[in-house]
Every structure is written in structure tokens, then in C-alpha cells.
Design a protein around this motif. Structure first.
Motif, PDB file in Angstrom:
ATOM      1  N   CYS A 256      39.133  37.842  28.859  1.00 23.30           N
ATOM      2  CA  CYS A 256      39.854  37.293  30.015  1.00 23.30           C
ATOM      3  C   CYS A 256      39.886  35.776  29.879  1.00 23.30           C
TER       4      CYS A 256
ATOM      5  N   GLN B  33      31.323  32.985  30.712  1.00 27.02           N
ATOM      6  CA  GLN B  33      31.765  33.956  29.716  1.00 27.02           C
ATOM      7  C   GLN B  33      30.901  33.851  28.467  1.00 27.02           C
TER       8      GLN B  33
ATOM      9  N   LEU C 249      33.094  36.597  33.691  1.00 28.73           N
ATOM     10  CA  LEU C 249      34.304  37.208  33.165  1.00 28.73           C
ATOM     11  C   LEU C 249      34.060  37.714  31.743  1.00 28.73           C
TER      12      LEU C 249
ATOM     13  N   GLU D 258      33.266  40.668  35.937  1.00 21.50           N
ATOM     14  CA  GLU D 258      32.070  41.482  35.696  1.00 21.50           C
ATOM     15  C   GLU D 258      31.031  41.306  36.789  1.00 21.50           C
TER      16      GLU D 258
ATOM     17  N   SER E 230      39.172  43.653  39.309  1.00 19.20           N
ATOM     18  CA  SER E 230      38.653  44.400  38.162  1.00 19.20           C
ATOM     19  C   SER E 230      38.507  43.519  36.922  1.00 19.20           C
ATOM     20  N   ASP E 231      39.083  42.313  36.946  1.00 15.37           N
ATOM     21  CA  ASP E 231      38.956  41.391  35.819  1.00 15.37           C
ATOM     22  C   ASP E 231      37.564  40.773  35.724  1.00 15.37           C
TER      23      ASP E 231
ATOM     24  N   ILE F  96      43.153  35.064  37.606  1.00 11.63           N
ATOM     25  CA  ILE F  96      42.885  36.445  37.252  1.00 11.63           C
ATOM     26  C   ILE F  96      43.900  37.310  37.987  1.00 11.63           C
ATOM     27  N   ARG F  97      44.071  38.553  37.546  1.00 14.65           N
ATOM     28  CA  ARG F  97      45.088  39.426  38.115  1.00 14.65           C
ATOM     29  C   ARG F  97      44.546  40.331  39.217  1.00 14.65           C
ATOM     30  N   SER F  98      43.268  40.710  39.111  1.00 10.02           N
ATOM     31  CA  SER F  98      42.676  41.587  40.118  1.00 10.02           C
ATOM     32  C   SER F  98      41.163  41.466  40.062  1.00 10.02           C
TER      33      SER F  98
END
Length: 285
Positions: free
Chosen positions: A107, A46, A103, A88, A85-86, A81-83
Motif C-alpha cells: 500500500c 510500514q 499499512l 493492518e 481494509s487497506d 487509502i481506498r478503504s
């Protein structure tokens, strides 16, 4: 032939070794194909306040292949993470020993809640965690009802369908499999690995890239026993039915029942045990 075992053939997921086989006092030299087991390190990358930060999350012993799916599935099934889509991006290093998951800064990963030791064996993904509280990730949503009840005949057919598509098991005999099936018995996706939790993470990661909405209307079939962690990962993904060739543990049953999952074990010889969630199975009239 020397007394040592020498790797002589390498192919995807397996490696050939020259061995000495003894049968009825007859000695013969032959090539035995075995599942590859190698470490994979998962790292989070990150950029926070202009500074690039890279943090190791876990090291797992796995069968090489589908490594980016494994990393994504691990982060999803651990509730980090939730999905999909979280994220990059996901990159596997050139030597194939490190996966970097990129990420966005917003996030935030709660690595303290994960509380893993830095090494995880292939046999059990829970062993490295320091307490039972650390392995209980947040189950984000209740399991949904299936579009149709599952027949006993369908359940009986699933282990054979899983086994028929285990490409690496045929050559090595040493791999676990996780397969996702529709309620009509069609195979959606299958992944293999020396670690049963890795096989499921690969499966979850693959379908999260494709269409994670299918989880709620699907059946998970695993080739061996059912541990607490497999139930947990399936629950996080939202899979309502877990079918196993082997036995579940007591903790796996407790967790499945708490979240109203249908858990079925010992599917063999035209019989099986339903441990919880009987309402999703159609009774014969």
C-alpha cells in the motif's frame, strides 16, 4: 482571584477554567467549560524490504477523543487509502499525542501529492496545502441516486436533531459537529471537534469501520459553514447530500456542482437554499 485563567476541571473533550464574569457591572467568579484543543500527529508505519519505516503525515489541532477514527477518516478523505481494509492496525500512543497507522508494504502512500505543511490548524484543514491542485483528491466513484427524495420538512428538522445530540457543545459552546442521517431522518452517527474538518474525518473513520456502504444513501449535516474541504471529504466518502446551518463558499459550490452533489445551506427559520442537486429534494405539490 488572580488575573490568569486556571484550568481546574478536566473531563472528556472539555476543561473547566476559573474565570471572572462581568455582567451589568457585577463581577463574579465561576467555572467556564471550554473545548480542549491539542495537537495530534498522524504517522504511517510500514515494513518495506525488511526495514520498518515510520513517516509523519500530518499534525492537526483537534479535540481529544475518537483519535483512531480521525486518523482513518483523514487517510480516507484525503484519498491516501481506498478503504479501512487497506490498514493492518491503528494505535494511539500512551500519551495520546500520536496515532500510528500500520499499512502493508504494497500500500503505497503518495505523500508528495498530499503536499501538506507539517502543521494544520483546527479551523481549516486546507490552509497548510501548497496549491489548489494538491487539495483536489481523486473522487473514485459517481454519487448514487437516493432511495427516496428528501422532503423539505425533513431538511428543516435536521439542524435541531444535530444540535440535540451535541453533548460537548452543551457544556462548551465551542465545537463543530458532523452528523450522518438516513433519508428518513434517523441519526446514524455524530462526531464533534474544534475543527470542522476533524469532526467530519472522525465521522468518516467511524462509519468506515462499521459500514461504509451507508454513505451513499445518507445525508451529511454540519453545524457551521461549508468549505471546499468539507465538500471534498464528503465526495470521497460518496455522500450525495450535504446540509449546513451556515453558508457554503463559492469553491464548495463549484466542487459540489461538478460532481452532482446536493448542497443545501442556511437551514434556519423554516427556509433553506439549494445551491445544486435540486433533483434529490421533493417539491411540495
Amino acid at each position: 482571584m488572580s488575573g490568569s485563567i486556571k484550568p481546574i476541571v478536566i473531563q472528556a473533550g472539555s476543561r473547566g477554567y476559573e474565570v471572572c464574569r462581568v455582567e451589568d457591572d457585577e463581577w463574579a467568579t465561576l467555572t467556564d467549560s471550554l473545548a480542549i484543543e491539542e495537537p495530534l500527529e498522524i504517522r504511517i508505519v510500514q515494513t518495506i524490504d525488511g526495514t520498518k519505516c515510520e513517516s509523519p503525515i500530518s499534525v492537526t489541532m483537534r479535540t481529544p477523543g475518537d483519535d483512531t477514527e480521525l486518523a482513518l477518516g483523514f487517510l480516507l478523505s484525503e484519498g491516501l487509502i481506498r478503504s479501512a481494509s487497506d490498514i493492518e492496525g491503528v494505535r494511539l500512543c500512551s500519551k495520546g499525542s500520536i496515532v500510528r497507522v500500520y499499512l502493508p508494504a504494497h500500500c503505497r502512500i503518495d505523500t508528495e501529492r498530499l503536499r501538506r505543511h507539517f502543521y494544520t490548524s483546527s479551523s481549516c484543514g486546507v490552509c497548510g496545502k501548497t496549491s489548489i491542485d494538491a487539495v483536489t483528491v481523486h473522487i473514485q466513484q459517481p454519487l448514487e441516486a437516493l432511495p427516496q427524495a428528501i422532503s423539505p420538512e425533513l431538511i428543516h428538522s435536521l439542524p435541531d436533531k444535530l444540535r440535540a445530540t451535541q453533548r460537548l457543545f452543551d457544556s462548551t459552546g465551542g465545537l463543530h459537529a458532523s452528523g450522518l442521517f438516513s433519508t428518513s431522518g434517523e441519526l446514524i452517527c455524530l462526531r464533534e471537534d474544534v475543527g470542522r474538518h476533524n469532526a467530519l474525518d472522525k465521522l468518516i473513520g467511524s462509519q468506515s469501520y462499521a459500514d461504509d456502504s451507508r454513505f451513499s444513501e445518507s445525508i451529511l449535516v454540519v453545524s457551521g459553514r461549508v468549505s471546499f474541504e468539507l465538500v471534498q471529504k464528503a465526495l470521497v466518502a460518496g455522500i450525495p447530500v450535504l446540509v449546513a446551518v451556515g453558508a457554503p463558499s463559492s469553491l464548495a459550490i463549484d466542487l459540489a456542482e461538478r460532481h452532482q452533489m446536493t448542497l443545501i445551506g442556511f437551514v434556519r427559520n423554516q427556509r433553506f437554499n439549494i445551491y445544486c442537486g435540486q433533483d434529490r429534494i421533493r417539491r411540495r405539490r
